[in-house]
Scaffold this active site. Structure first.
Site, PDB file in Angstrom:
ATOM      1  N   ASN A   1       0.487  -1.144  -0.141  1.00 49.42           N
ATOM      2  CA  ASN A   1      -0.096   0.315   0.066  1.00 49.42           C
ATOM      3  C   ASN A   1       0.970   1.546   0.023  1.00 49.42           C
ATOM      4  O   ASN A   1       1.967   1.082   0.569  1.00 49.42           O
ATOM      5  CB  ASN A   1      -1.073  -0.028   1.038  1.00 49.42           C
ATOM      6  CG  ASN A   1       0.147   0.427   2.506  1.00 49.42           C
ATOM      7  OD1 ASN A   1       0.574   0.969   2.718  1.00 49.42           O
ATOM      8  ND2 ASN A   1      -0.002  -1.688   3.279  1.00 49.42           N
TER       9      ASN A   1
ATOM     10  N   ASP B   1      -4.176  -6.270   5.178  1.00 47.52           N
ATOM     11  CA  ASP B   1      -5.419  -6.984   6.247  1.00 47.52           C
ATOM     12  C   ASP B   1      -4.560  -8.389   5.751  1.00 47.52           C
ATOM     13  O   ASP B   1      -5.361  -9.516   6.363  1.00 47.52           O
ATOM     14  CB  ASP B   1      -6.792  -7.147   5.815  1.00 47.52           C
ATOM     15  CG  ASP B   1      -6.792  -5.030   6.857  1.00 47.52           C
ATOM     16  OD1 ASP B   1      -5.612  -4.862   7.830  1.00 47.52           O
ATOM     17  OD2 ASP B   1      -7.169  -3.879   6.195  1.00 47.52           O
TER      18      ASP B   1
ATOM     19  N   ILE C   1      -1.890  -7.293  14.508  1.00 50.24           N
ATOM     20  CA  ILE C   1      -0.038  -7.709  15.863  1.00 50.24           C
ATOM     21  C   ILE C   1      -0.979  -6.870  16.601  1.00 50.24           C
ATOM     22  O   ILE C   1      -0.157  -6.786  17.885  1.00 50.24           O
ATOM     23  CB  ILE C   1       0.749  -7.311  15.178  1.00 50.24           C
ATOM     24  CG1 ILE C   1       1.196  -7.650  13.260  1.00 50.24           C
ATOM     25  CG2 ILE C   1       2.142  -6.934  15.778  1.00 50.24           C
ATOM     26  CD1 ILE C   1       2.027  -7.515  12.747  1.00 50.24           C
TER      27      ILE C   1
ATOM     28  N   LYS D   1     -10.212  -3.006  20.315  1.00 52.01           N
ATOM     29  CA  LYS D   1      -8.946  -3.921  20.607  1.00 52.01           C
ATOM     30  C   LYS D   1      -8.118  -3.420  21.536  1.00 52.01           C
ATOM     31  O   LYS D   1      -7.018  -4.063  22.505  1.00 52.01           O
ATOM     32  CB  LYS D   1      -7.577  -2.761  19.187  1.00 52.01           C
ATOM     33  CG  LYS D   1      -8.107  -3.376  17.886  1.00 52.01           C
ATOM     34  CD  LYS D   1      -6.962  -2.727  16.866  1.00 52.01           C
ATOM     35  CE  LYS D   1      -7.492  -3.488  15.564  1.00 52.01           C
ATOM     36  NZ  LYS D   1      -6.251  -3.294  15.168  1.00 52.01           N
TER      37      LYS D   1
HETATM   38  O1  C5P Z   1      -6.315  -2.264   9.412  1.00 55.09           O
HETATM   39  P1  C5P Z   1      -6.396  -1.235  10.787  1.00 55.09           P
HETATM   40  O2  C5P Z   1      -6.952  -0.310  11.016  1.00 55.09           O
HETATM   41  O3  C5P Z   1      -7.073  -2.167  11.985  1.00 55.09           O
HETATM   42  O4  C5P Z   1      -5.575  -0.562  11.546  1.00 55.09           O
HETATM   43  C1  C5P Z   1      -5.404  -0.084  13.236  1.00 55.09           C
HETATM   44  C2  C5P Z   1      -4.064  -0.335  13.718  1.00 55.09           C
HETATM   45  O5  C5P Z   1      -3.847  -1.685  13.959  1.00 55.09           O
HETATM   46  C3  C5P Z   1      -2.663   0.469  13.564  1.00 55.09           C
HETATM   47  O6  C5P Z   1      -1.932   0.585  15.192  1.00 55.09           O
HETATM   48  C4  C5P Z   1      -2.166  -0.483  12.754  1.00 55.09           C
HETATM   49  O7  C5P Z   1      -0.608  -0.265  13.040  1.00 55.09           O
HETATM   50  C5  C5P Z   1      -2.737  -1.748  13.892  1.00 55.09           C
HETATM   51  N1  C5P Z   1      -2.401  -2.843  12.661  1.00 55.09           N
HETATM   52  C6  C5P Z   1      -1.531  -3.981  13.179  1.00 55.09           C
HETATM   53  N2  C5P Z   1      -1.856  -5.173  12.435  1.00 55.09           N
HETATM   54  C7  C5P Z   1      -2.613  -5.568  11.581  1.00 55.09           C
HETATM   55  C8  C5P Z   1      -3.412  -4.172  11.268  1.00 55.09           C
HETATM   56  C9  C5P Z   1      -3.489  -3.622  11.982  1.00 55.09           C
HETATM   57  O8  C5P Z   1      -1.305  -3.893  14.504  1.00 55.09           O
HETATM   58  N3  C5P Z   1      -2.418  -7.001  10.670  1.00 55.09           N
END
Ligand code: C5P
Length: 397
Positions: A210, A279, A307, A341
């Protein structure tokens, strides 16, 4: 808050064409209330006259160990004694080499040895000089000796080449020096952060990624290091310089990033997930290059682990900060993410305001509500986020 008021700064100028920009730096420092003592090497005086700096700082300019008009003839000690910082801008490859070896063959090199205040060095040189193994070795040694290195930037050079080695602009140098005087809000804290995109391989040459630039993550790494934290940055594929004092681990995929995070998380007080983690990843990356042929090609994707959610769910979870990059309904989605989260803090921004660029507009969401941060460049915003984190940690204790 004006961290520069009444600070005593020794501004060292060495012999590079960027010396002309040091005049503007001297002016900015003086305007902010600092007392600026300019010390020039002999070569520097070939580029800009000492008189220029004398006029800008309103103080004598020192150019030699031998004619420095100090009462006791000890200019090399008097100038750095009582200084709050010694700042060398521009610092040539030659001066850096002398510094690395502890030479004291002129006034500026001597006072860099005879000091107990921080030394900040702003390299400026041709890109080949910057990339030369000798300079690379010297820079590593300077950093190991505790010297702060600011820049260099990349771009057009006086020699007509393009590349790394340009001196930072005066305003950037001023900003970095000012930041070095900030209260050490995260002293002794260990920060782990993720930055940039991930790259999910499809075959040996292609993949899904991305347009995250990693700039916000690196700005946060720098802002945390500035206020005394030990910082480890797990970076997806980005070509950004590593901020001073930050330990960097380069990774490609979300799974690599997860592994690197989990190797460090037990020794972490604060985890900031800035990375735009993919994702989904290809379910079965091809071992060899996928050949052109069929009119349609279906990719099967599987979900990547989250993560941040995994780290936040650990019994020994550090203080976790998430990012929410949304294209609409920012407050609703960001706050939703925070609750889902179970994070103390989420930094929300609209992708159209920040993705890839140097500036951003963010709002902080915590249990007390939404806190808009004044719009600005990513480093200024990162510093505001760090102040908020420090306040929340303070309140918690
Ligand atoms: O993708 P999303 O909008 O849920 O991301 C929100 C937060 O989660 C961000 O801080 C991103 O760095 C973290 N994240 C992550 N691992 C993922 C997806 C998102 O640590 N697979």
């Amino acid at each position: 808050m004006n961290e520069m008021q009444d600070k005593r700064i020794v501004l060292g100028i060495t012999g590079g064409v960027a010396a002309y920009k040091a005049a503007e730096l001297a002016r900015l420092l003086g305007k902010a209330g600092a007392r600026v003592d300019v010390v020039m090497t002999a070569a520097a005086t070939r580029f800009v006259a000492p008189l220029t700096f004398q006029a800008l700082t309103g103080r004598p300019v020192f150019t030699s160990l031998w004619d420095a008009p100090q009462e006791n003839g000890m200019a090399h000690i008097d100038l750095s004694r009582g200084a709050d910082a010694v700042l060398i801008a521009p610092a040539t490859a030659d001066f850096i080499a002398r510094l690395t070896h502890g030479l004291a063959d002129d006034l500026l090199a001597s006072l860099c040895l005879a000091r107990d205040c921080p030394l900040l060095v702003v390299p400026a040189m041709n890109r080949q000089m910057w990339e030369h193994p000798a300079t690379v070795r010297n820079m590593a040694q300077l950093r190991a000796d505790g010297v702060s290195v600011l820049g260099p930037a990349s771009g057009a050079q006086a020699c007509g080449e393009v590349g790394e080695g340009r001196m930072l602009e005066p305003a950037e140098i001023f900003d970095a020096l000012r930041a070095s005087f900030q209260p050490k809000l995260l002293a002794g804290k260990r920060v782990l952060l993720t930055a940039g995109p991930t790259f999910e391989a499809l075959d040996p040459v292609r993949g899904l990624t991305n347009s995250s630039s990693g700039k916000m993550g690196f700005a946060l790494a720098q802002a945390c290091a500035e206020v005394g934290a030990g910082v480890t940055a797990i970076a997806g594929p980005v070509a950004l310089p590593t901020p001073a004092g930050v330990t960097r681990v380069d990774v490609q995929s979300a799974l690599d990033m997860r592994e690197a995070v989990f190797a460090t998380v037990p020794q972490t007080d604060i985890f900031i997930a800035v990375a735009a983690v993919a994702d989904y990843r290809p379910a079965a990356p091809a071992a060899h290059k996928i050949k052109k042929g069929a009119q349609t090609l279906t990719l099967e994707l599987v979900a990547n682990p989250d993560i941040l959610a995994e780290v936040a769910a650990r019994p020994d979870a550090p203080f976790c900060v998430g990012f929410a990059a949304e294209s609409r309904n920012l407050a609703e989605y960001a706050e939703g993410k925070r609750r889902a989260k179970q994070l103390p803090l989420v930094v929300g921004n609209l992708v159209q305001d920040g993705l890839g660029g140097d500036a951003n507009v963010v709002t902080l969401f915590d249990a007390a509500g939404a806190h808009p941060v004044p719009p600005g460049d990513k480093l200024t915003i990162a510093r505001a986020i760090v102040r908020h984190i420090a306040e929340m940690l303070d309140a918690k204790n």
